[in-house]
Write a protein that holds these residues in place. Structure first.
Motif, PDB file in Angstrom:
ATOM      1  N   THR A   1       0.828  -1.215   0.000  1.00  0.00           N
ATOM      2  CA  THR A   1       0.000   0.000   0.000  1.00  0.00           C
ATOM      3  C   THR A   1       0.857   1.258   0.000  1.00  0.00           C
ATOM      4  O   THR A   1       0.622   2.206  -0.763  1.00  0.00           O
ATOM      5  CB  THR A   1      -0.931  -0.003   1.226  1.00  0.00           C
ATOM      6  OG1 THR A   1      -1.790  -1.138   1.159  1.00  0.00           O
ATOM      7  CG2 THR A   1      -1.758   1.272   1.274  1.00  0.00           C
ATOM      8  N   SER A   2       1.892   1.251   0.841  1.00  0.00           N
ATOM      9  CA  SER A   2       2.768   2.426   0.945  1.00  0.00           C
ATOM     10  C   SER A   2       3.485   2.699  -0.368  1.00  0.00           C
ATOM     11  O   SER A   2       3.577   3.856  -0.820  1.00  0.00           O
ATOM     12  CB  SER A   2       3.795   2.217   2.065  1.00  0.00           C
ATOM     13  OG  SER A   2       3.154   1.970   3.283  1.00  0.00           O
ATOM     14  N   LEU A   3       4.001   1.658  -1.012  1.00  0.00           N
ATOM     15  CA  LEU A   3       4.734   1.828  -2.269  1.00  0.00           C
ATOM     16  C   LEU A   3       3.824   2.350  -3.382  1.00  0.00           C
ATOM     17  O   LEU A   3       4.196   3.253  -4.148  1.00  0.00           O
ATOM     18  CB  LEU A   3       5.379   0.505  -2.679  1.00  0.00           C
ATOM     19  CG  LEU A   3       6.559   0.043  -1.811  1.00  0.00           C
ATOM     20  CD1 LEU A   3       6.997  -1.364  -2.205  1.00  0.00           C
ATOM     21  CD2 LEU A   3       7.732   1.018  -1.954  1.00  0.00           C
ATOM     22  N   LEU A   4       2.604   1.800  -3.444  1.00  0.00           N
ATOM     23  CA  LEU A   4       1.669   2.228  -4.484  1.00  0.00           C
ATOM     24  C   LEU A   4       1.246   3.680  -4.262  1.00  0.00           C
ATOM     25  O   LEU A   4       1.247   4.502  -5.199  1.00  0.00           O
ATOM     26  CB  LEU A   4       0.449   1.313  -4.495  1.00  0.00           C
ATOM     27  CG  LEU A   4      -0.618   1.611  -5.562  1.00  0.00           C
ATOM     28  CD1 LEU A   4       0.001   1.623  -6.964  1.00  0.00           C
ATOM     29  CD2 LEU A   4      -1.752   0.587  -5.481  1.00  0.00           C
ATOM     30  N   ALA A   5       0.920   4.015  -3.008  1.00  0.00           N
ATOM     31  CA  ALA A   5       0.506   5.389  -2.710  1.00  0.00           C
ATOM     32  C   ALA A   5       1.662   6.361  -2.937  1.00  0.00           C
ATOM     33  O   ALA A   5       1.467   7.461  -3.486  1.00  0.00           O
ATOM     34  CB  ALA A   5       0.012   5.484  -1.263  1.00  0.00           C
ATOM     35  N   GLY A   6       2.856   5.970  -2.561  1.00  0.00           N
ATOM     36  CA  GLY A   6       4.029   6.828  -2.768  1.00  0.00           C
ATOM     37  C   GLY A   6       4.299   7.077  -4.234  1.00  0.00           C
ATOM     38  O   GLY A   6       4.659   8.203  -4.639  1.00  0.00           O
ATOM     39  N   THR A   7       4.123   6.055  -5.051  1.00  0.00           N
ATOM     40  CA  THR A   7       4.320   6.206  -6.500  1.00  0.00           C
ATOM     41  C   THR A   7       3.304   7.187  -7.088  1.00  0.00           C
ATOM     42  O   THR A   7       3.645   8.055  -7.918  1.00  0.00           O
ATOM     43  CB  THR A   7       4.190   4.833  -7.195  1.00  0.00           C
ATOM     44  OG1 THR A   7       5.155   3.939  -6.642  1.00  0.00           O
ATOM     45  CG2 THR A   7       4.408   4.964  -8.695  1.00  0.00           C
ATOM     46  N   LEU A   8       2.050   7.057  -6.660  1.00  0.00           N
ATOM     47  CA  LEU A   8       1.002   7.955  -7.157  1.00  0.00           C
ATOM     48  C   LEU A   8       1.270   9.401  -6.728  1.00  0.00           C
ATOM     49  O   LEU A   8       1.060  10.348  -7.506  1.00  0.00           O
ATOM     50  CB  LEU A   8      -0.366   7.492  -6.644  1.00  0.00           C
ATOM     51  CG  LEU A   8      -0.882   6.189  -7.259  1.00  0.00           C
ATOM     52  CD1 LEU A   8      -2.094   5.671  -6.491  1.00  0.00           C
ATOM     53  CD2 LEU A   8      -1.245   6.410  -8.735  1.00  0.00           C
ATOM     54  N   ILE A   9       1.731   9.600  -5.498  1.00  0.00           N
ATOM     55  CA  ILE A   9       2.053  10.955  -5.027  1.00  0.00           C
ATOM     56  C   ILE A   9       3.198  11.539  -5.853  1.00  0.00           C
ATOM     57  O   ILE A   9       3.170  12.718  -6.250  1.00  0.00           O
ATOM     58  CB  ILE A   9       2.423  10.931  -3.524  1.00  0.00           C
ATOM     59  CG1 ILE A   9       1.174  10.644  -2.681  1.00  0.00           C
ATOM     60  CG2 ILE A   9       3.045  12.265  -3.095  1.00  0.00           C
ATOM     61  CD1 ILE A   9       1.460  10.451  -1.206  1.00  0.00           C
TER      62      ILE A   9
ATOM     63  N   TRP B   1      -3.234  17.333  -1.247  1.00  0.00           N
ATOM     64  CA  TRP B   1      -1.875  16.984  -0.837  1.00  0.00           C
ATOM     65  C   TRP B   1      -1.838  16.583   0.640  1.00  0.00           C
ATOM     66  O   TRP B   1      -1.202  15.595   1.014  1.00  0.00           O
ATOM     67  CB  TRP B   1      -0.940  18.155  -1.102  1.00  0.00           C
ATOM     68  CG  TRP B   1       0.293  18.160  -0.208  1.00  0.00           C
ATOM     69  CD1 TRP B   1       0.584  19.051   0.770  1.00  0.00           C
ATOM     70  CD2 TRP B   1       1.354  17.206  -0.208  1.00  0.00           C
ATOM     71  NE1 TRP B   1       1.764  18.723   1.387  1.00  0.00           N
ATOM     72  CE2 TRP B   1       2.266  17.589   0.798  1.00  0.00           C
ATOM     73  CE3 TRP B   1       1.632  16.066  -0.969  1.00  0.00           C
ATOM     74  CZ2 TRP B   1       3.429  16.890   1.083  1.00  0.00           C
ATOM     75  CZ3 TRP B   1       2.800  15.360  -0.701  1.00  0.00           C
ATOM     76  CH2 TRP B   1       3.687  15.758   0.319  1.00  0.00           C
ATOM     77  N   GLU B   2      -2.552  17.339   1.499  1.00  0.00           N
ATOM     78  CA  GLU B   2      -2.566  17.026   2.922  1.00  0.00           C
ATOM     79  C   GLU B   2      -3.179  15.644   3.156  1.00  0.00           C
ATOM     80  O   GLU B   2      -2.669  14.840   3.945  1.00  0.00           O
ATOM     81  CB  GLU B   2      -3.373  18.086   3.693  1.00  0.00           C
ATOM     82  CG  GLU B   2      -2.796  19.477   3.618  1.00  0.00           C
ATOM     83  CD  GLU B   2      -1.592  19.650   4.538  1.00  0.00           C
ATOM     84  OE1 GLU B   2      -1.160  18.656   5.140  1.00  0.00           O
ATOM     85  OE2 GLU B   2      -1.063  20.768   4.634  1.00  0.00           O
ATOM     86  N   ALA B   3      -4.280  15.358   2.454  1.00  0.00           N
ATOM     87  CA  ALA B   3      -4.950  14.059   2.622  1.00  0.00           C
ATOM     88  C   ALA B   3      -4.036  12.917   2.189  1.00  0.00           C
ATOM     89  O   ALA B   3      -3.906  11.896   2.878  1.00  0.00           O
ATOM     90  CB  ALA B   3      -6.250  14.036   1.820  1.00  0.00           C
ATOM     91  N   ALA B   4      -3.396  13.080   1.019  1.00  0.00           N
ATOM     92  CA  ALA B   4      -2.515  12.017   0.523  1.00  0.00           C
ATOM     93  C   ALA B   4      -1.292  11.853   1.423  1.00  0.00           C
ATOM     94  O   ALA B   4      -0.880  10.718   1.742  1.00  0.00           O
ATOM     95  CB  ALA B   4      -2.084  12.339  -0.911  1.00  0.00           C
ATOM     96  N   ALA B   5      -0.712  12.970   1.867  1.00  0.00           N
ATOM     97  CA  ALA B   5       0.492  12.904   2.692  1.00  0.00           C
ATOM     98  C   ALA B   5       0.205  12.246   4.035  1.00  0.00           C
ATOM     99  O   ALA B   5       0.976  11.396   4.519  1.00  0.00           O
ATOM    100  CB  ALA B   5       1.057  14.311   2.904  1.00  0.00           C
TER     101      ALA B   5
END
Length: 660
Positions: free
Chosen positions: A41-49, A113-117
């Protein structure tokens, strides 16, 4: 006994590099496991960000950056929301609910950005927490790895390889050099050096020969053993240790229960406070930021990570702690009561003195004493016979007749000779003459805490033997380590007062209470507690059971192989090594000190962040970053317990373990 052990056939193996159905299945399992792992989950979300930031800042296309940023918030946030809902169904308001509300609110007010971060950082923190908490439980995993999967048994004279759990009690097991011992058992034949560090914590391999006990999970480091299985499957010492460590790591310490009760009120309080702040100021972002930085994550994890690490490290050293509550209590010990026989001493008498009378040689004295004792079953007979054998004297045959004198000694007849071995009173009753020097020798041995045995042949006295229970070589060092911190030390024993005082003087204990029955030992422990002491009772026998149960911390010595001790003692020392007592206290103190440090870090972090939000300058993303950093600091601090070496102890002050 000499066992003839036939060779065991070697099973055929697949060619190197061959892909079998089993290997294909293993690959699929690993792929699925990785896909469901905490880092996915972290890797996928980080890639999208990262894609969103590239689109917004490098390509100057905010419209292209918005979808991946929202998707990143959803990818990282949905697992958090599911856990929040699950907690709500059980009536619990958890950290996940705070993050979910904050992230959802940020999206509503356009702060993508705040929500994703926030959700990304929380997901990373969750993954790191899972990974590092797994490491704190590594001691248990190492214990599980010790259990061998197969065993070689003799069935109908043939070696058969079976699953370790299929070995039957009483079967004969073959253990070769390099093998892990699959069962608890007694050696029937052979000899080998066995590494027992995994069970007792003893770093030096122990020589095993016929009659010796071996434990499942230990390793033969040379030689060959034929063993009769006495404990198999879940009835081995290793299995009991694993079961006890599992239970201990799941049990909650008082500090942990207190923090969890606090968090149950604190978390709803943060929600109410954030709502009030938002209503009063009209600043929704301020309210959402307060939700994020008010998460008590570091506080909640501060105690369990330290307790689990402390119990795991203790298990590595052959110290079984029943649970976090007992670990906390051990850190507060101010008085230690020792049993004598089997605790401060080895519990087996040895011949300490051979003092021949004028005109008699040492060998003659030993020979005639051994001749008489060869027909005795008294515990004092064995050390005399062992000493004669070590002196190179021919082991005597059984005497023609033996007449025991209970409480005084033994009388034996061999050929035309009468041999007496016993107390001074027995010799006087036989109307034999003792010179003043012999009487003085008897008195001096008794004053030194030894049992004097006068040996007489026919009408003359040959000399005096001194027998004593062998003191453990580490006893003085253990007592000194405990006293160095100001601990009150007491010896509680049912033995004779003179013997008890002599042993106590040797190890350095001033408070000696001798001639005690089990209920007297219990009363002595309660008296110490009435004086305000937190009392540890160290013992090994059934007669110590009431005192062990009444003490604040009951410490059982040499519990390896004793299922009762492993399951019932607050602290069980698998090896009969007194130095583990101050070591256990040192580790307990280090653990409690680490818990306090972690709680302080957690509370200071939250306080500083709240002040930063109210004064301005701390954003939602920054708050979550600092919060997650504090969680990692707390975990890393707790994990230092896994790296501590053996420690000295300051009973009144702090323990001082050294780190690698």
């Amino acid at each position: 006994m000499t066992a003839t052990v036939p060779p065991v056939p070697v099973p055929e193996t697949a060619a190197p590099g061959a892909v079998t159905p089993t290997t294909r299945g293993d690959v699929l399992v690993r792929v699925r496991s990785a896909a469901r792992g905490p880092w996915t989950t972290s890797l996928l979300a980080g890639t999208l960000i990262a894609l969103a930031l590239v689109a917004e800042h490098l390509a100057d296309r905010p419209d292209l950056g918005a979808p991946p940023m929202l998707l990143a918030a959803a990818v990282a946030g949905l697992p958090i929301a599911r856990r929040a809902l699950s907690s709500l169904r059980t009536g619990s308001v958890g950290i996940e609910l705070l993050v979910t509300v904050a992230a959802g609110g940020a999206i509503v007010i356009g702060e993508r950005w705040e929500a994703a971060a926030v959700t990304f950082l929380f997901a990373v923190g969750h993954a790191l927490e899972a990974m590092t908490l797994g490491r704190t439980r590594r001691a248990l995993g190492e214990l599980l790895d010790l259990a061998p999967s197969t065993a070689t048994v003799l069935r109908d004279g043939i070696q058969v390889v079976v699953l370790a759990g299929e070995v039957l009690t009483g079967e004969t097991v073959v253990i070769k050099s390099g093998d892990r011992v699959p069962v608890d058992g007694r050696v029937l034949d052979g000899g080998a050096a066995v590494d027992e560090a995994s069970i007792t914590g003893e770093s030096i391999p122990v020589e095993k020969s016929a009659g010796a006990q071996v434990f499942a999970g230990t390793i033969s480091q040379g030689g060959f053993l034929v063993v009769r299985a006495t404990g198999v499957g879940q009835d081995t010492t290793l299995a009991r240790v694993i079961h006890r460590v599992e239970q201990a790591q799941e049990e909650k310490a008082p500090a942990q229960r207190l923090i969890e009760r606090f968090a149950r009120w604190y978390t709803p309080g943060i929600i109410v406070g954030a709502v009030v702040a938002g209503v009063v100021t009209g600043d929704v972002e301020l309210a959402l930021t307060l939700l994020v930085i008010g998460c008590p994550g570091a506080l909640v994890i501060s105690t369990p990570v330290s307790i689990v690490a402390g119990i795991g490290q203790a298990a590595r050293r052959g110290i079984l702690v029943k649970g976090g509550e007992h670990l906390e209590t051990a850190a507060r010990i101010t008085a230690v009561a020792f049993d004598k026989t089997g605790t401060l001493t080895r519990g087996r008498p040895v011949l300490t003195d051979v003092i021949p009378a004028p005109g008699t040689t040492r060998d003659d004295l030993l020979h005639w004493a051994a001749t008489a004792e060869a027909g005795s079953e008294h515990p004092l007979a064995r050390p005399v016979l062992v000493a004669a054998e070590r002196a190179g004297l021919t082991p005597p045959a059984l005497p023609d007749a033996v007449l025991p004198h209970p409480g005084r000694g033994i009388e034996a007849r061999t050929g035309t000779h009468r041999v007496l071995v016993g107390s001074l009173r027995m010799i006087e009753d036989a109307r034999l003459t003792l010179d003043p020097a012999t009487r003085e020798t008897v008195r001096a041995l008794a004053a030194a805490g030894r049992t004097p045995l006068v040996v007489a042949l026919d009408e003359g006295v040959l000399g005096v033997l001194g027998v004593a229970d062998e003191l453990r070589p580490e006893a003085r060092a253990a007592v000194d380590a405990l006293r160095a911190g100001g601990a009150t030390l007491v010896m509680l024993t049912g033995d004779d007062a003179r013997v008890a005082r002599a042993v106590a003087a040797t190890v350095g204990i001033q408070d000696v209470r001798a001639g005690l029955l089990p209920e007297d030992k219990l009363d002595a422990v309660r008296a110490l507690q009435a004086q305000g002491h937190v009392v540890a009772m160290v013992g090994d026998g059934v007669n110590d059971a009431p005192a062990l149960a009444a003490a604040d911390v009951g410490i059982a010595m040499g519990a390896a192989g004793s299922g009762v001790a492993v399951e019932t003692a607050d602290v069980a020392l698998l090896a009969a090594d007194l130095l583990r007592v101050p070591e256990a206290v040192a580790l307990a103190r280090a653990t409690v000190r680490t818990v306090r440090q972690n709680v302080a870090v957690s509370l200071v972090t939250v306080t500083v962040l709240i002040a930063g939000v109210l004064l301005g300058g701390v954003t939602m993303a920054l708050g979550m970053f600092v919060h997650q950093a504090s969680v990692l600091v707390v975990i890393a601090n707790g994990m230092r317990l896994l790296r501590t070496r053996r420690a000295t102890v300051d009973v009144e002050g702090a323990a001082t373990p050294s780190a690698r």
